[in-house]
Write a protein that holds these residues in place. Structure first.
Motif, PDB file in Angstrom:
ATOM      1  N   PRO A 130       0.790  -1.228   0.000  1.00 36.38           N
ATOM      2  CA  PRO A 130       0.000   0.000   0.000  1.00 36.38           C
ATOM      3  C   PRO A 130       0.826   1.284   0.000  1.00 36.38           C
ATOM      4  N   CYS A 131       2.081   1.222   0.341  1.00 32.08           N
ATOM      5  CA  CYS A 131       2.904   2.443   0.418  1.00 32.08           C
ATOM      6  C   CYS A 131       3.020   3.142  -0.935  1.00 32.08           C
ATOM      7  N   HIS A 132       3.261   2.360  -1.996  1.00 37.77           N
ATOM      8  CA  HIS A 132       3.462   2.958  -3.318  1.00 37.77           C
ATOM      9  C   HIS A 132       2.702   2.194  -4.396  1.00 37.77           C
ATOM     10  N   ASP A 133       1.655   1.494  -3.997  1.00 37.23           N
ATOM     11  CA  ASP A 133       0.779   0.746  -4.916  1.00 37.23           C
ATOM     12  C   ASP A 133       1.519  -0.322  -5.727  1.00 37.23           C
ATOM     13  N   GLY A 134       2.413  -1.034  -5.083  1.00 35.14           N
ATOM     14  CA  GLY A 134       3.084  -2.152  -5.746  1.00 35.14           C
ATOM     15  C   GLY A 134       2.175  -3.371  -5.738  1.00 35.14           C
ATOM     16  N   VAL A 135       1.996  -3.994  -6.886  1.00 31.36           N
ATOM     17  CA  VAL A 135       1.127  -5.164  -6.997  1.00 31.36           C
ATOM     18  C   VAL A 135       1.946  -6.317  -7.573  1.00 31.36           C
ATOM     19  N   TYR A 136       1.822  -7.479  -6.921  1.00 28.36           N
ATOM     20  CA  TYR A 136       2.550  -8.680  -7.344  1.00 28.36           C
ATOM     21  C   TYR A 136       1.567  -9.833  -7.531  1.00 28.36           C
ATOM     22  N   ALA A 137       1.850 -10.682  -8.490  1.00 28.67           N
ATOM     23  CA  ALA A 137       1.069 -11.904  -8.679  1.00 28.67           C
ATOM     24  C   ALA A 137       1.488 -12.924  -7.623  1.00 28.67           C
ATOM     25  N   LYS A 138       0.747 -14.001  -7.526  1.00 30.09           N
ATOM     26  CA  LYS A 138       1.049 -15.044  -6.560  1.00 30.09           C
ATOM     27  C   LYS A 138       2.436 -15.640  -6.782  1.00 30.09           C
ATOM     28  N   ASP A 139       2.887 -15.656  -8.040  1.00 30.86           N
ATOM     29  CA  ASP A 139       4.220 -16.196  -8.335  1.00 30.86           C
ATOM     30  C   ASP A 139       5.321 -15.164  -8.130  1.00 30.86           C
ATOM     31  N   GLY A 140       4.975 -13.969  -7.617  1.00 33.35           N
ATOM     32  CA  GLY A 140       5.952 -12.947  -7.271  1.00 33.35           C
ATOM     33  C   GLY A 140       6.249 -11.936  -8.357  1.00 33.35           C
ATOM     34  N   THR A 141       5.730 -12.124  -9.579  1.00 33.35           N
ATOM     35  CA  THR A 141       6.012 -11.179 -10.659  1.00 33.35           C
ATOM     36  C   THR A 141       5.300  -9.847 -10.403  1.00 33.35           C
ATOM     37  N   VAL A 142       5.898  -8.774 -10.898  1.00 32.85           N
ATOM     38  CA  VAL A 142       5.341  -7.432 -10.706  1.00 32.85           C
ATOM     39  C   VAL A 142       4.209  -7.215 -11.699  1.00 32.85           C
ATOM     40  N   LEU A 143       3.042  -6.816 -11.183  1.00 31.67           N
ATOM     41  CA  LEU A 143       1.886  -6.525 -12.035  1.00 31.67           C
ATOM     42  C   LEU A 143       1.623  -5.030 -12.164  1.00 31.67           C
ATOM     43  N   GLY A 144       2.101  -4.256 -11.203  1.00 30.49           N
ATOM     44  CA  GLY A 144       1.877  -2.819 -11.256  1.00 30.49           C
ATOM     45  C   GLY A 144       2.653  -2.089 -10.193  1.00 30.49           C
ATOM     46  N   GLY A 145       2.795  -0.783 -10.383  1.00 32.97           N
ATOM     47  CA  GLY A 145       3.505   0.047  -9.418  1.00 32.97           C
ATOM     48  C   GLY A 145       4.989   0.137  -9.722  1.00 32.97           C
ATOM     49  N   PRO A 146       5.735   0.705  -8.783  1.00 32.59           N
ATOM     50  CA  PRO A 146       7.155   0.973  -9.025  1.00 32.59           C
ATOM     51  C   PRO A 146       8.161  -0.136  -8.692  1.00 32.59           C
ATOM     52  N   PRO A 147       7.772  -1.296  -8.140  1.00 33.84           N
ATOM     53  CA  PRO A 147       8.802  -2.284  -7.794  1.00 33.84           C
ATOM     54  C   PRO A 147       9.688  -2.640  -8.995  1.00 33.84           C
ATOM     55  N   PRO A 148      11.019  -2.627  -8.789  1.00 28.63           N
ATOM     56  CA  PRO A 148      11.957  -2.866  -9.893  1.00 28.63           C
ATOM     57  C   PRO A 148      12.177  -4.335 -10.247  1.00 28.63           C
ATOM     58  N   ARG A 149      11.732  -5.244  -9.377  1.00 30.16           N
ATOM     59  CA  ARG A 149      11.939  -6.679  -9.635  1.00 30.16           C
ATOM     60  C   ARG A 149      10.852  -7.475  -8.921  1.00 30.16           C
ATOM     61  N   PRO A 150      10.735  -8.760  -9.240  1.00 28.58           N
ATOM     62  CA  PRO A 150       9.750  -9.610  -8.555  1.00 28.58           C
ATOM     63  C   PRO A 150      10.065  -9.736  -7.063  1.00 28.58           C
ATOM     64  N   LEU A 151       9.135 -10.325  -6.327  1.00 27.72           N
ATOM     65  CA  LEU A 151       9.369 -10.580  -4.907  1.00 27.72           C
ATOM     66  C   LEU A 151      10.606 -11.449  -4.751  1.00 27.72           C
ATOM     67  N   ASP A 152      11.334 -11.246  -3.670  1.00 27.39           N
ATOM     68  CA  ASP A 152      12.553 -12.007  -3.414  1.00 27.39           C
ATOM     69  C   ASP A 152      12.198 -13.386  -2.861  1.00 27.39           C
ATOM     70  N   ARG A 153      12.464 -14.383  -3.680  1.00 27.30           N
ATOM     71  CA  ARG A 153      12.162 -15.767  -3.331  1.00 27.30           C
ATOM     72  C   ARG A 153      13.316 -16.341  -2.514  1.00 27.30           C
ATOM     73  N   LEU A 154      12.983 -17.045  -1.444  1.00 26.86           N
ATOM     74  CA  LEU A 154      13.980 -17.631  -0.563  1.00 26.86           C
ATOM     75  C   LEU A 154      14.102 -19.137  -0.817  1.00 26.86           C
ATOM     76  N   GLU A 155      15.295 -19.646  -0.590  1.00 26.46           N
ATOM     77  CA  GLU A 155      15.512 -21.087  -0.728  1.00 26.46           C
ATOM     78  C   GLU A 155      14.689 -21.805   0.335  1.00 26.46           C
ATOM     79  N   THR A 156      14.055 -22.902  -0.057  1.00 24.91           N
ATOM     80  CA  THR A 156      13.130 -23.602   0.821  1.00 24.91           C
ATOM     81  C   THR A 156      13.382 -25.100   0.762  1.00 24.91           C
ATOM     82  N   LYS A 157      13.122 -25.779   1.874  1.00 28.90           N
ATOM     83  CA  LYS A 157      13.195 -27.239   1.895  1.00 28.90           C
ATOM     84  C   LYS A 157      12.138 -27.770   2.855  1.00 28.90           C
ATOM     85  N   VAL A 158      11.727 -29.003   2.597  1.00 30.33           N
ATOM     86  CA  VAL A 158      10.793 -29.690   3.483  1.00 30.33           C
ATOM     87  C   VAL A 158      11.490 -30.956   3.955  1.00 30.33           C
ATOM     88  N   GLU A 159      11.666 -31.072   5.265  1.00 27.30           N
ATOM     89  CA  GLU A 159      12.313 -32.236   5.857  1.00 27.30           C
ATOM     90  C   GLU A 159      11.402 -32.819   6.919  1.00 27.30           C
TER      91      GLU A 159
END
Length: 180
Positions: A130-159
């Motif tokens: 809400p700060c600058h109207d950044g909109v991201y899809a569920k997969d992290g891609t930018v759909l609108g607003g000023p964000p310069p890149r997709p959401l930062d995805r972190l390495e994940t594991k299930v043990e």
């Protein structure tokens, strides 16, 4: 007849007392450097260490519904020099399928603001900052607003049925993903 030295003696030779003084100062300097270098390294090492990524336990896999992003808050302890302090952080967990889990850093890539998953209204089923109207899809891609890149995805594991993520921070406002 010899030359007169700095001490007023012939030949410029050093007295026994002067020689002992120089010898003791040399030994003292040598011992100080032997002890001082490790002590200096010990005192400066906490300030020179970089924060490293660490695996964080997020919870049992069954606690995350398939298809619905869920925010998970946790506390880790961060060492800053000699001070260890708690740091409250969060991530977004999206269970894509029975076996696949995606975890995002909870900071907007524009200026590092917190974003949320919107379930109703104009930005329904999207991540929204809400700060600058950044909109991201569920997969992290930018759909609108000023964000310069997709959401930062972190390495994940299930043990053994438990979800873990390798938490790390990233610089904001840059088009490329750079760790802090």
């Amino acid at each position: 007849m010899g030359l007169i030295g700095p001490a007023g003696r012939k030949g410029g030779s050093t007295s026994r007392r002067g020689f002992l003084r120089i010898w003791l100062w040399s030994i003292g300097a040598f011992i100080s450097s032997l002890l001082g270098i490790p002590v200096l390294g010990y005192l400066l090492s906490p300030a020179l260490k970089r924060t490293t990524a660490e695996w964080i336990q997020l919870g049992p896999l069954q606690d995350f519904a398939i298809g619905v992003p869920q925010q998970v808050a946790f506390t880790r302890f961060r060492r800053d020099g000699w001070i260890e302090r708690p740091e409250n952080l969060a991530v977004w967990v999206w269970r894509v399928s029975e076996a696949e889990v995606v975890v995002y850093n909870s900071h907007c890539t524009h200026l590092g603001c917190a974003y949320s998953w919107v379930t109703e209204g104009k930005h329904q089923d999207h991540f929204f900052c809400p700060c600058h109207d950044g909109v991201y899809a569920k997969d992290g891609t930018v759909l609108g607003g000023p964000p310069p890149r997709p959401l930062d995805r972190l390495e994940t594991k299930v043990e053994v049925g438990v979800v873990y993520t390798l938490y790390q921070g990233f610089r904001v406002g840059l088009p490329e993903k750079v760790t802090i």
